[in-house]
Write a protein that holds these residues in place. Sequence first.
Motif, PDB file in Angstrom:
ATOM      1  N   PRO A 109      27.130  14.822  -4.066  1.00  0.00           N
ATOM      2  CA  PRO A 109      27.658  15.806  -5.015  1.00  0.00           C
ATOM      3  C   PRO A 109      26.578  16.659  -5.669  1.00  0.00           C
ATOM      4  O   PRO A 109      26.885  17.725  -6.213  1.00  0.00           O
ATOM      5  CB  PRO A 109      28.401  14.944  -6.047  1.00  0.00           C
ATOM      6  N   SER A 110      25.326  16.211  -5.627  1.00  0.00           N
ATOM      7  CA  SER A 110      24.240  17.037  -6.175  1.00  0.00           C
ATOM      8  C   SER A 110      24.047  18.318  -5.377  1.00  0.00           C
ATOM      9  O   SER A 110      23.470  19.287  -5.882  1.00  0.00           O
ATOM     10  CB  SER A 110      22.939  16.237  -6.199  1.00  0.00           C
ATOM     11  N   ILE A 111      24.497  18.334  -4.117  1.00  0.00           N
ATOM     12  CA  ILE A 111      24.508  19.555  -3.317  1.00  0.00           C
ATOM     13  C   ILE A 111      25.807  20.294  -3.634  1.00  0.00           C
ATOM     14  O   ILE A 111      26.898  19.820  -3.323  1.00  0.00           O
ATOM     15  CB  ILE A 111      24.400  19.250  -1.811  1.00  0.00           C
ATOM     16  N   GLU A 112      25.678  21.431  -4.283  1.00  0.00           N
ATOM     17  CA  GLU A 112      26.854  22.191  -4.682  1.00  0.00           C
ATOM     18  C   GLU A 112      27.475  22.882  -3.468  1.00  0.00           C
ATOM     19  O   GLU A 112      26.873  22.951  -2.394  1.00  0.00           O
ATOM     20  CB  GLU A 112      26.468  23.216  -5.752  1.00  0.00           C
ATOM     21  N   ARG A 113      28.669  23.392  -3.648  1.00  0.00           N
ATOM     22  CA  ARG A 113      29.387  24.082  -2.581  1.00  0.00           C
ATOM     23  C   ARG A 113      29.823  25.461  -3.059  1.00  0.00           C
ATOM     24  O   ARG A 113      30.174  25.639  -4.232  1.00  0.00           O
ATOM     25  CB  ARG A 113      30.635  23.302  -2.163  1.00  0.00           C
ATOM     26  N   LEU A 114      29.801  26.423  -2.131  1.00  0.00           N
ATOM     27  CA  LEU A 114      30.362  27.753  -2.391  1.00  0.00           C
ATOM     28  C   LEU A 114      31.331  28.065  -1.266  1.00  0.00           C
ATOM     29  O   LEU A 114      30.938  28.165  -0.105  1.00  0.00           O
ATOM     30  CB  LEU A 114      29.271  28.827  -2.457  1.00  0.00           C
TER      31      LEU A 114
ATOM     32  N   TYR B  57      29.696  26.726   1.980  1.00  0.00           N
ATOM     33  CA  TYR B  57      28.253  26.652   2.140  1.00  0.00           C
ATOM     34  C   TYR B  57      27.634  25.617   1.204  1.00  0.00           C
ATOM     35  O   TYR B  57      28.065  25.482   0.050  1.00  0.00           O
ATOM     36  CB  TYR B  57      27.612  28.007   1.836  1.00  0.00           C
ATOM     37  N   PRO B  58      26.591  24.918   1.662  1.00  0.00           N
ATOM     38  CA  PRO B  58      25.827  24.076   0.744  1.00  0.00           C
ATOM     39  C   PRO B  58      24.911  24.930  -0.128  1.00  0.00           C
ATOM     40  O   PRO B  58      24.371  25.947   0.327  1.00  0.00           O
ATOM     41  CB  PRO B  58      25.014  23.182   1.686  1.00  0.00           C
ATOM     42  N   VAL B  59      24.747  24.509  -1.373  1.00  0.00           N
ATOM     43  CA  VAL B  59      23.894  25.199  -2.339  1.00  0.00           C
ATOM     44  C   VAL B  59      23.020  24.133  -2.995  1.00  0.00           C
ATOM     45  O   VAL B  59      23.534  23.173  -3.576  1.00  0.00           O
ATOM     46  CB  VAL B  59      24.730  25.940  -3.402  1.00  0.00           C
ATOM     47  N   VAL B  60      21.708  24.309  -2.939  1.00  0.00           N
ATOM     48  CA  VAL B  60      20.774  23.275  -3.374  1.00  0.00           C
ATOM     49  C   VAL B  60      19.992  23.754  -4.593  1.00  0.00           C
ATOM     50  O   VAL B  60      19.557  24.912  -4.653  1.00  0.00           O
ATOM     51  CB  VAL B  60      19.802  22.909  -2.221  1.00  0.00           C
ATOM     52  N   THR B  61      19.817  22.848  -5.559  1.00  0.00           N
ATOM     53  CA  THR B  61      18.995  23.143  -6.739  1.00  0.00           C
ATOM     54  C   THR B  61      17.963  22.062  -7.017  1.00  0.00           C
ATOM     55  O   THR B  61      17.084  22.253  -7.853  1.00  0.00           O
ATOM     56  CB  THR B  61      19.880  23.317  -7.992  1.00  0.00           C
ATOM     57  N   ASP B  62      18.047  20.950  -6.327  1.00  0.00           N
ATOM     58  CA  ASP B  62      17.202  19.781  -6.575  1.00  0.00           C
ATOM     59  C   ASP B  62      16.278  19.554  -5.386  1.00  0.00           C
ATOM     60  O   ASP B  62      16.745  19.484  -4.247  1.00  0.00           O
ATOM     61  CB  ASP B  62      18.093  18.557  -6.785  1.00  0.00           C
ATOM     62  N   PRO B  63      14.972  19.418  -5.610  1.00  0.00           N
ATOM     63  CA  PRO B  63      14.062  19.168  -4.482  1.00  0.00           C
ATOM     64  C   PRO B  63      14.454  17.957  -3.639  1.00  0.00           C
ATOM     65  O   PRO B  63      14.246  17.959  -2.421  1.00  0.00           O
ATOM     66  CB  PRO B  63      12.712  18.948  -5.170  1.00  0.00           C
ATOM     67  N   ALA B  64      15.034  16.942  -4.272  1.00  0.00           N
ATOM     68  CA  ALA B  64      15.420  15.748  -3.514  1.00  0.00           C
ATOM     69  C   ALA B  64      16.456  16.073  -2.446  1.00  0.00           C
ATOM     70  O   ALA B  64      16.522  15.407  -1.401  1.00  0.00           O
ATOM     71  CB  ALA B  64      15.956  14.675  -4.461  1.00  0.00           C
ATOM     72  N   ASP B  65      17.265  17.120  -2.689  1.00  0.00           N
ATOM     73  CA  ASP B  65      18.292  17.464  -1.706  1.00  0.00           C
ATOM     74  C   ASP B  65      17.712  18.212  -0.511  1.00  0.00           C
ATOM     75  O   ASP B  65      18.304  18.192   0.579  1.00  0.00           O
ATOM     76  CB  ASP B  65      19.401  18.268  -2.373  1.00  0.00           C
TER      77      ASP B  65
END
Length: 299
Positions: free
Chosen positions: A66-71, A83-91
């Motif tokens: 869930p840390s990978i957001e969706r659009l 689409y996947p949307v990433v904000t965290d380096p771990a992702d």
Amino acid sequence: MKVSSPDKILFPDPGITKIEVVEHFQRVAPRMLDFATGRPLTLQRFPRGINAKGFMQKNAAEYFPPSIERLEVPKREGGTTVYPVVTDPADIAYLANQNTITFHMWTSSAEMPYQPDWMIIDLDPEDGDVAKARVATAAVRGILQRFDLDGFVLATGSKGFHVWVPLTPGHSFADVSRSSRSIAGMAALEHPEDLTLEFLKKNRNGRVFVDWLRNGPTATVVVPFSLRPRPDAPLAVPVGWNELEAADPDGWRIDSLDDRLDVEIEIGPFTLAPAAIETAARSAGVDLDTPHDRFGRNS
């Protein structure tokens, strides 16, 4: 994070394993997110290594954390792409563990999907002529500067270079596309022996294709510091303008990355003047009215 199949060979020629790929992306993830954070991504994955068939993944898998957001974006033919949307380096590392070799991003954010904040000009040498690609890249910068614009160079890890121009909020894709086509057209007209707008390779005659087509909705561009699925595992990395004369588009690898992590590329952002750019292009003789046809039916 536990890396699955850590010893799996993803790049057979240099013998680069999956764990080496994941460790690379763990290292560069903060720099990648300088560009890619909050943007829809397309993932280029190679579960059996680059010598086997890979695939482009636009839809975020249901099992992505869930840390990978969706659009969710409507498709012209019906349905949607999520689409996947990433904000965290771990992702970034998580997606590398899914055998992602290259990350591709939109030029707009998930928050403002219809307002691009990058303009991209892609310099694509037909025959891998690096010297001519450098000439083309410098020529594009010269035209940008006439309109109080500037950008940074990305060595793509493939054949050519990109010029990335950061933009202030509020531009439409129509404005950015029109401006980039105008700039590309002026560059090609001023350097007809070296540059062309000809999409079909058979008609380029050794000239560099000045590609302005990455500036439409949902079009993507490679995220800096991504690996490329080529035999010797090159990287897409930023290059200083003072380095362009000696830079190769595919000149950096995982083990030669140190000098790229601190390259200074903080410029702009800039506000386009689409009407002025288009007027200058038309005055120079650039055709902005013929619809682009990648199949060459208008040529």
